[in-house]
Design a protein around this motif. Sequence first.
Motif: not given
Length: 634
Positions: A115-120, A284-286, A294-295, A306-307
Motif C-alpha cells: 500500500m501507499p502511505m494511507v491510513p488504511e 514509509d510504512v514499507g 509511524i505505527v 503522523i502518517l
Amino acid sequence: MASKYHEIYQGWQKDPEGFWANAAKEIDWYKPADKIFDDKTSRWFAGASCNTCYNSVDRHVERGRAGQPAIIYDSPITGSQRIYTYEELLDEVEALASVMQKKGITKGDRVIIYMPMVPEAAFAMLACARIGAIHSVVFGGFAASELATRIDDATPKMIISASCGIEPGRVVAYKPLLDEAIAMSKNKPSTCIILQRDQQSCDLIDGRDLDYDKHVSAAKAANEKVPCVEVAATDPLYILYTSGTTGQPKGVVRDNGGHMVALKWSMKAIYNVEPGEVYWAASDVGWVVGHSYIVYAPLLHGCTTILFEGKPVGTPDAGTFWRVISEHKITTLFTAPTAFRAIKKEDPQGEFIGDYDMSSFRALFLAGERADTDTINWAEDKLNVPVYDHWWQTETGWTIAGNPVGLGALPIKYGSPTVAMPGYDIRVLDDAGHEVKAETLGNVVIKLPLPPGSLPTLWNAEDRFKKAYLEEFPGYYKTADAGFVDEDGYLFIMARTDDIINVAGHRLSTGAMEEVISGHKDVAECAVIGIADKLKGQMPLGLLILNKVVTASEAEIEKEIVKLVREKIGPVAAFKTALVIPRLPKTRSGKILRATIQKIADGEQWKMPATIDDPAILDEITDALKRRGIMVQG
Ligand code: COA
Ligand code: AMP
C-alpha cells in the motif's frame, strides 16, 4: 540535567532480565512470562501471552484517550488530511479485522500489505495484529517481481492493497503490479482487499478481490466487533523483508512481546516523548522505521502519530516539513539525513522555516544512513533544536546506539550515533574475531543475546539466519557494519562490510541488481557498486562486460539495463547509470575488486591491491568513468 544513562546501562549489564522485566510492566499481558529470557530457545518473555493491537489501541480507548487523535493522515500530494481518534481507529481496525476473519484469516496466517502511505495501511497492520495474523508490508516502490518473491516466501492467504500510489508528477497504478506479481508467484492468495483511491480506480477480479470501503463500511454498519486474539509473546507479529546479499530478500521476523516492551521503553528513554504528545516519523510504512515509529511505538505509548504522504521537497515546496510540524504541533521528528539534504538543496538559507510557528518542536532524530556533519550542522543552525543521530537496522527494529535524550542527553559528537543502548553490548572485532583497541576500525558486532525486539530468526530460513548473522563471530551477532568505538565509548559507523548499499536511506542489495543485469542476453559479466551521491548518500552504478557478439549498440544496451533494473527491482533502486567497460578488475582468484572501483569513482585515495590480476584494468576503468563524467579526481 546530568544523564542517568551510565547508571541505567550499568544496571542493565548487572541484571538484564530484571531490566526488561521492569520495562515489561508498561505492557498489558494476558499472562505474564514464565521466563523473562529463555536460554534454551533464546526467546524473550517465554510463556507470556499478549496482543499488540490491544496495547496499541484498545487500552488507550479504555483509559481516557478515546477522543485523542491517534493517527493524523497528512497528504500534501493529494491535498487532503484526515484525523482518527483512538476510538475511531479502533472502529476502523475492528471492522477490517471482521472482514478479514470472515474471509478465513486466523492466527498465524500471513497477510501481505502492499500500500501507499494511507491510513488504511496502518489499519491493516493493526487488524492483522488484532487477530493474530502475521503481516508483511511490501514497500510500494518495488516492482512486481520483488512482490512475487515475497508472496512466494511468506505464502499469504490474503493481500491488502490499493488501486494506486501517488508520486510527484505521476500516479503509480498498484493493481496491475499486484496482478502481475500474483500471476508470477506459485502461491496464490485467495482474497485481495483493494482500496479504491479517487486518483485512479482499478478493476476488481470477481471471486478474489473485495472493495475495501464497501466491505469495511458494511462491517461498521453491522457493528461487527472482533475481540483481540491472545497470542504468545514469542509468536510473530510481522515479517519484514530486507535486502540481503543475494536477490532473495531476508524475511526478518518480529515477535509480539519483546517488540512491544522495547518500543514502549524507547519512546521516553530515547525520544523523550510523553504519552499524548505528537510524534512524527517521516518515513514509509514499507520500511522498518515506518513499522516501529509511524505505527507501533507511538501508538503503544499513547501518542498521536503522523502518517505523511508526501516528500520533503516538491509537495509543494521545501517548507512542507515545517508546515506539518507547526500545524500538528509536533514535538519530535525522525527522518533520514537524505530528506534534510533534499531540503537544504532547495532552500539553503532555510527561508521557509520563518513562515511557520515551530514552537512545539523539540528535537530532530536522524537514522537510516550515516548522518554527515554538514547536514546536522545545517539542521541545528536553522531549526534551533538538538539533532540526534542514531544507528539501527531492520533486524533490530529499534536503536542499537543512540543518544538517550529521555535519560538526559549526552554530549553530541558529530559523526557518532553516540552510545550503546541498554540491551546491546557492542564490540568491535578484527577479521579473526579478536576485540580491537579503542579508535580501531573493525567489524561491529553485538554480544548475544540480542535484546527484546530484535529478530529471533528469518522467516522459514533458520539456517540462513545462523549463517548470515551468527556463524562468522561465534557468540556475537554480526551487524555487517564496520566502525570503531572511541575512548569515551562513542560508536562511529563507517561503512557496510557486505554488498549492501544505502540509497536515500533505503537499503539495497547490489547482488540483487547484478542478478537482474546478468539476465540480459548481451551481458557476459557485471558488477554493481554504490558510488557517493550528494543527495542520496549513494547511487548504484552498473559496470557491464558484454558478450563478443551483441544484439544492439553499447548505448542501447546500457539503456535497456537501466530499464530492466527498474522493471525487475523497482524505481526505488534508483538505478540510473550502466556503463560498458572492456574488463573488470579481479584478484588472481577471480574476485571482482568492487571496493577499489568504488574508491576510484568516489575520487578517494586507493592503493593498488597486491593480488590484482592485471593493474592496467584500473586505468581502463578510470578512463571510462571520466568519459562518462562520473566523479573521479586526479
Ligand atoms: N511507490 C512507487 N514509486 C516510488 C515509491 C512508492 N511508494 N517511493 C519512491 N518511488 C520512486 C520515486 O518516484 C522515484 O522514481 P523516479 O526514479 O521515477 O524519480 C524512485 O522511486 C526513487 O525514490 P526516492 O529514493 O524516494 O527518490 P526521490 O527522488 O523521489 O526522493 C528523497 C528523494 C530524498 C526526497 C526521498 O528519498 C526521501 O524523502 N527520503 C527520506 C525519507 C525516507 O524515505 N527514508 C527511508 C527510511 S527512514
Ligand atoms: P536498514 O535495515 O534499512 O535500516 O539499514 C540498516 C543499515 O543502514 C545499517 O546496517 C547501516 O549500514 C545503515 N545505517 C542506519 N542508521 C545509520 C546511522 N545512524 N549511521 C550510519 N549508518 C546507518
